[in-house]
Design a protein around this motif. Structure first.
Motif, short mmCIF file in Angstrom:
data_model
loop_
_atom_site.label_atom_id
_atom_site.label_comp_id
_atom_site.label_asym_id
_atom_site.label_seq_id
_atom_site.Cartn_x
_atom_site.Cartn_y
_atom_site.Cartn_z
N THR A 33 -1.12 8.36 0.17
CA THR A 33 -1.39 7.97 -1.23
C THR A 33 -0.82 6.59 -1.52
N THR A 34 0.36 6.30 -0.97
CA THR A 34 0.95 4.97 -1.15
C THR A 34 0.15 3.92 -0.38
N LEU A 35 -0.27 4.28 0.82
CA LEU A 35 -1.13 3.38 1.62
C LEU A 35 -2.41 3.06 0.85
N ALA A 36 -3.00 4.09 0.22
CA ALA A 36 -4.24 3.89 -0.53
C ALA A 36 -4.03 2.92 -1.69
N ARG A 37 -2.88 3.00 -2.35
CA ARG A 37 -2.58 2.06 -3.44
C ARG A 37 -2.54 0.63 -2.92
N GLY A 38 -1.90 0.41 -1.78
CA GLY A 38 -1.85 -0.93 -1.21
C GLY A 38 -3.22 -1.45 -0.86
N ALA A 39 -4.08 -0.57 -0.30
CA ALA A 39 -5.44 -0.97 0.05
C ALA A 39 -6.25 -1.30 -1.19
N GLU A 40 -6.15 -0.45 -2.22
CA GLU A 40 -6.94 -0.67 -3.43
C GLU A 40 -6.51 -1.95 -4.15
N ASP A 41 -5.21 -2.17 -4.27
CA ASP A 41 -4.74 -3.38 -4.95
C ASP A 41 -5.29 -4.64 -4.29
N THR A 42 -5.24 -4.67 -2.97
CA THR A 42 -5.71 -5.85 -2.25
C THR A 42 -7.23 -6.00 -2.35
N ALA A 43 -7.95 -4.88 -2.28
CA ALA A 43 -9.41 -4.92 -2.43
C ALA A 43 -9.79 -5.47 -3.81
N MET A 44 -9.15 -4.97 -4.85
CA MET A 44 -9.49 -5.39 -6.22
C MET A 44 -9.19 -6.87 -6.43
N ARG A 45 -8.07 -7.34 -5.88
CA ARG A 45 -7.72 -8.75 -6.03
C ARG A 45 -8.77 -9.66 -5.39
N GLY B 176 -12.03 -8.89 -5.25
CA GLY B 176 -13.36 -8.65 -5.82
C GLY B 176 -14.14 -7.51 -5.22
N TYR B 177 -13.46 -6.58 -4.54
CA TYR B 177 -14.13 -5.44 -3.94
C TYR B 177 -13.78 -4.14 -4.66
N LYS B 178 -14.72 -3.21 -4.66
CA LYS B 178 -14.48 -1.84 -5.11
C LYS B 178 -14.21 -0.98 -3.88
N LEU B 179 -13.46 0.11 -4.07
CA LEU B 179 -13.04 0.91 -2.93
C LEU B 179 -13.48 2.36 -3.09
N LEU B 180 -14.16 2.88 -2.06
CA LEU B 180 -14.55 4.28 -2.00
C LEU B 180 -13.56 5.02 -1.12
N PHE B 181 -13.09 6.19 -1.57
CA PHE B 181 -12.09 6.95 -0.82
C PHE B 181 -12.72 8.15 -0.12
#
Length: 337
Positions: A75-87, A89-94
């Motif tokens: 879950t913490t890994l996912a937060r790191g991935a999502e934050d970087t994706a959003m910065r 300009g990408y959306k993230l599917l889990f």
């Protein structure tokens, strides 16, 4: 439904100009760009990213496939991935495979059908090679997290599982323990093999004989009432400490011990790989090898975006993140022996 032609009419520009504003391409004056954006805002227009992808051959969508969403590490890994994706300009599917190859295959099919631009992939195990090759055949960029898969060349972000396991066992040895049990994951998972290797290395360096009866491979997911706990406790020479290969295994072991009236650490010390995070545990108890979970996701996502945006021909890159030994109350010095 509002279209770019509606926007073009109100802004007194061409549809091509509206398209260039949406996609941030071409030479357009700042006053024209501002006028188009103002009309888009007034009409509550949301660009159709899937339509744009037909022209640009990208969806601005990425996928993160992990093995256990209930594990705080992921879950913490996912937060790191999502934050970087959003910065970027990408959306993230889990997706969550639950350590299951069939479920993992379903998510790979989803990635291919939604035309995601790339995948951040934590494999279920060695059998994930087939699924990764499917992505390779379709030219879908991916970065592998946490676990290696034999035969697959790709960018990786990994933890130093062998070193972290060795340090945990050395910690127990320094406390006087010699009968140290190990509860590990399946041997078709690279981290399980490496943590087992670290366990063996620590025993060998300390000249402590290896006893196969103390090693149990039960998988990484938490299960109820391990039957092997009874075998360990009733053995002629029971262990005085347990090394669990991940945090959920450690919790399950402690729960089973408490059900049997065994106190941790007074009667038996327990250490494990991976922490739970401050938001999960208010009063941390377990001695752990803590991995930088957020950095796993953030760095992995950065490597993936670089691949998508032009590093496709570069040699595979591997980042190995060290763990930190955090000593807490679940391990104590051996006494009365």
């Amino acid at each position: 439904m509002v279209t770019i032609y509606d926007i073009a009419k109100l802004a007194n520009v061409s549809a091509m100009t509206v398209s260039r504003v949406i996609n941030n391409t071409g030479r357009i004056s700042e006053s024209t760009r501002a006028r188009v954006k103002q009309v888009m805002q007034e009409l509550n227009y949301v660009p159709n990213s899937m339509a744009r992808s037909l022209v640009k051959q990208e969806t601005k969508m990425l996928s993160l496939l992990i093995t256990d969403i209930t594990n705080p590490f992921y879950t913490t890994l996912a937060r790191g991935a999502e934050d970087t994706a959003m910065r970027n300009g990408y959306k993230l599917l889990f997706g969550n495979s639950d350590e299951d190859y069939a479920k993992e295959r379903d998510y790979v099919d989803m990635v291919l059908s939604t035309r995601a631009d790339g995948v951040l992939f934590a494999p279920a195990g060695d059998g994930s090679a087939e699924h990764l090759r499917m992505l390779q055949r379709r030219n879908v960029p991916f970065v592998i997290l946490d676990r290696e898969v034999p035969g697959i060349e790709a960018d990786h972000v990994l933890g130093d599982s062998r070193e972290g396991a060795r340090r945990l066992v050395e910690h127990l040895l320094a406390l006087g323990h010699r009968r140290i049990a190990m509860v590990g994951g399946r041997q078709d998972v690279s981290t399980a093999r490496l943590r087992y290797a670290g366990y063996l290395e620590a025993l060998k360096l300390a000249d402590v004989p290896f006893d196969s009866a103390l090693v149990h491979d039960v998988g990484y997911t938490a299960v109820e009432g391990f039957a092997f706990v009874d075998a360990l406790l009733s053995a002629e020479a029971p262990p005085t400490a347990v090394f669990a290969a991940n945090n959920f295994l450690a919790l399950a072991v402690i729960r089973a011990l408490r059900e049997r009236g065994v106190r941790v650490p007074e009667d038996l010390s327990v250490v494990c790989f991976d922490d739970f995070g401050e938001s999960i545990v208010l009063d941390p108890f377990l001695t752990v090898a803590r991995q930088p979970a957020y950095e796993f996701g953030s760095l992995g996502m950065q490597l993936l975006i670089e691949r998508i945006q032009g590093a496709a021909g570069a040699a595979p890159r591997k980042i190995v993140l060290p763990s930190e030994l955090v000593v807490r109350q679940s391990s104590s010095a051996l006494t009365g022996v």
